[in-house]
Design an enzyme around this catalytic site. Structure first.
Site, PDB file in Angstrom:
ATOM      1  N   ASN A  43       0.840  -1.212   0.000  1.00 26.95           N
ATOM      2  CA  ASN A  43       0.000   0.000   0.000  1.00 26.95           C
ATOM      3  C   ASN A  43       0.874   1.261   0.000  1.00 26.95           C
ATOM      4  OD1 ASN A  43      -2.245  -1.659   0.282  1.00 26.95           O
ATOM      5  ND2 ASN A  43      -2.429  -1.361   2.478  1.00 26.95           N
ATOM      6  N   GLU A 138       5.686  -5.650   9.118  1.00 31.32           N
ATOM      7  CA  GLU A 138       4.986  -6.884   8.735  1.00 31.32           C
ATOM      8  C   GLU A 138       5.939  -7.903   8.099  1.00 31.32           C
ATOM      9  OE1 GLU A 138       0.295  -5.817   8.179  1.00 31.32           O
ATOM     10  OE2 GLU A 138       1.537  -5.660   6.383  1.00 31.32           O
ATOM     11  N   LEU A 203      -3.502  11.917  13.290  1.00 31.22           N
ATOM     12  CA  LEU A 203      -4.592  12.154  14.248  1.00 31.22           C
ATOM     13  C   LEU A 203      -5.948  11.847  13.636  1.00 31.22           C
ATOM     14  CD1 LEU A 203      -3.225  15.650  15.451  1.00 31.22           C
ATOM     15  CD2 LEU A 203      -2.831  13.433  16.549  1.00 31.22           C
ATOM     16  N   ASP A 235      -1.318   4.063   5.541  1.00 24.57           N
ATOM     17  CA  ASP A 235      -0.317   3.669   4.535  1.00 24.57           C
ATOM     18  C   ASP A 235      -0.241   4.717   3.426  1.00 24.57           C
ATOM     19  OD1 ASP A 235       0.050   1.307   5.930  1.00 24.57           O
ATOM     20  OD2 ASP A 235      -1.410   0.210   4.723  1.00 24.57           O
TER      21      ASP A 235
HETATM   22  O1  RIB Z   1      -2.698  -0.979   6.795  1.00 26.21           O
HETATM   23  C1  RIB Z   1      -3.670  -1.724   6.120  1.00 26.21           C
HETATM   24  C2  RIB Z   1      -3.119  -3.062   5.759  1.00 26.21           C
HETATM   25  O2  RIB Z   1      -2.844  -3.771   6.937  1.00 26.21           O
HETATM   26  C3  RIB Z   1      -4.075  -3.940   4.987  1.00 26.21           C
HETATM   27  O3  RIB Z   1      -3.993  -3.751   3.604  1.00 26.21           O
HETATM   28  C4  RIB Z   1      -3.698  -5.342   5.449  1.00 26.21           C
HETATM   29  O4  RIB Z   1      -3.122  -6.131   4.477  1.00 26.21           O
HETATM   30  C5  RIB Z   1      -2.771  -5.140   6.644  1.00 26.21           C
HETATM   31  O5  RIB Z   1      -1.471  -5.386   6.324  1.00 26.21           O
END
Ligand code: RIB
Length: 285
Positions: A43, A138, A203, A235
């Site tokens: 994203n 992640e 925020l 994101d």
């Molecule tokens: O920040 C949103 C994202 O968090 C989603 O697209 C999902 O895949 C998780 O990683």
């Protein structure tokens, strides 16, 4: 144009909409279901590209039914994917529930992202040549640390979005130039953020606030929009910020807040990320 490298995750989001999210042990009827490419790394890469940056992605998909679509969403957006590996096993997935207020609950299963345990010579070269390295949490922490260390050693600006939030070693914080956090993450991380030269706290509808190395703060008001789904808004904010950081915090924050707000007006992460033209149109109002 800023050259940005994202070292991060890519997931297939399983998005369910529902009037209200269920309590523990409760079953409720959903309203819709869709598969939407997402993942914080992907994203942010797409958001940085759409906001005007030149972007390369370092990450991993599996060898399952989602892999080609996940790669395709990045390359269709104009993100360079030659360093996206295909690892055996499942791709990352995220089960997402969005309620009628646009709020979400997310469960992420790492899949291939969790197997991104090493960076090769080509990855390190790409990081060294970039203006900005953008990371989230992640993928395995040692990979993030290796990327950040290499970036710092090569004068590449390091932006960390420490999400999903967790305690991090001081050796990683020492490599970070800019941290982008939401209010919950800021509260959880606490004083350790004081060691980061630039901290941007989002925020929600109220915009964001920047704190620089000299302690000076800069508030950026929120942009009023009709919220459908907040998934991926942070994101989109972070990607747009990375694309415009070289223009200074004030301009970068304006782009980030506008892009992040626009991302809440549609359902789904990658599909809601606004284009450069859409952001500019709202910025010029
Ligand atoms: O920040 C949103 C994202 O968090 C989603 O697209 C999902 O895949 C998780 O990683």
């Amino acid at each position: 144009m800023a050259r940005i490298v994202v070292v991060g995750s890519i997931n297939m989001d399983l998005v369910t909409t529902v009037g209200r999210r269920p309590e523990p042990g409760e079953t409720v009827s959903g309203e819709s279901f869709a598969l939407v490419p997402g993942g914080k790394g992907s994203n942010q890469a797409i958001a940085a590209r759409r906001a005007g940056g030149s972007v390369g992605f370092i990450g991993a998909v599996g060898d399952d039914i989602f892999a080609d679509e996940l790669r395709g969403v990045l390359s269709d957006a104009g993100v360079e994917v030659s360093r996206l590996r295909r690892l055996s096993g499942a791709s990352g997935v995220a089960a997402i529930i969005v309620d009628s207020g646009g709020e979400n609950s997310i469960i992420v299963v790492g899949g291939a992202n969790a197997r991104m345990t090493a960076l090769d010579v080509g990855d390190l070269e790409a990081i060294a040549q970039a203006d900005v390295l953008l990371c989230q949490l992640e993928i395995p922490l040692p990979t993030v640390l290796r990327a950040a260390r290499h970036a710092r050693a090569n004068d590449t600006v390091v932006i960390l979005n420490p999400s999903p939030v967790r305690e991090l070693p001081d050796e990683l914080w020492a490599e970070i130039d800019i941290a982008v956090v939401n209010e919950g993450e800021a509260a959880q991380l606490g004083a350790v953020l004081d060691s980061v030269p630039h901290v941007i706290t989002t925020l929600g509808a109220d915009g964001a606030i920047y704190r620089g190395p000299d302690g000076i703060t800069l508030p950026q008001p929120g942009v009023r929009v009709e919220v459908v789904d907040t998934t991926g808004a942070g994101d989109t904010f972070t990607g747009a910020l990375a694309a415009h950081w070289h223009e200074g915090p004030e301009i970068a924050l304006a782009w980030a807040c506008t892009a992040g707000a626009l991302a809440t007006t549609k359902l789904g992460a990658s599909v809601s990320i606004p284009t450069q033209r859409e952001i500019e149109r709202l910025l010029s109002r």
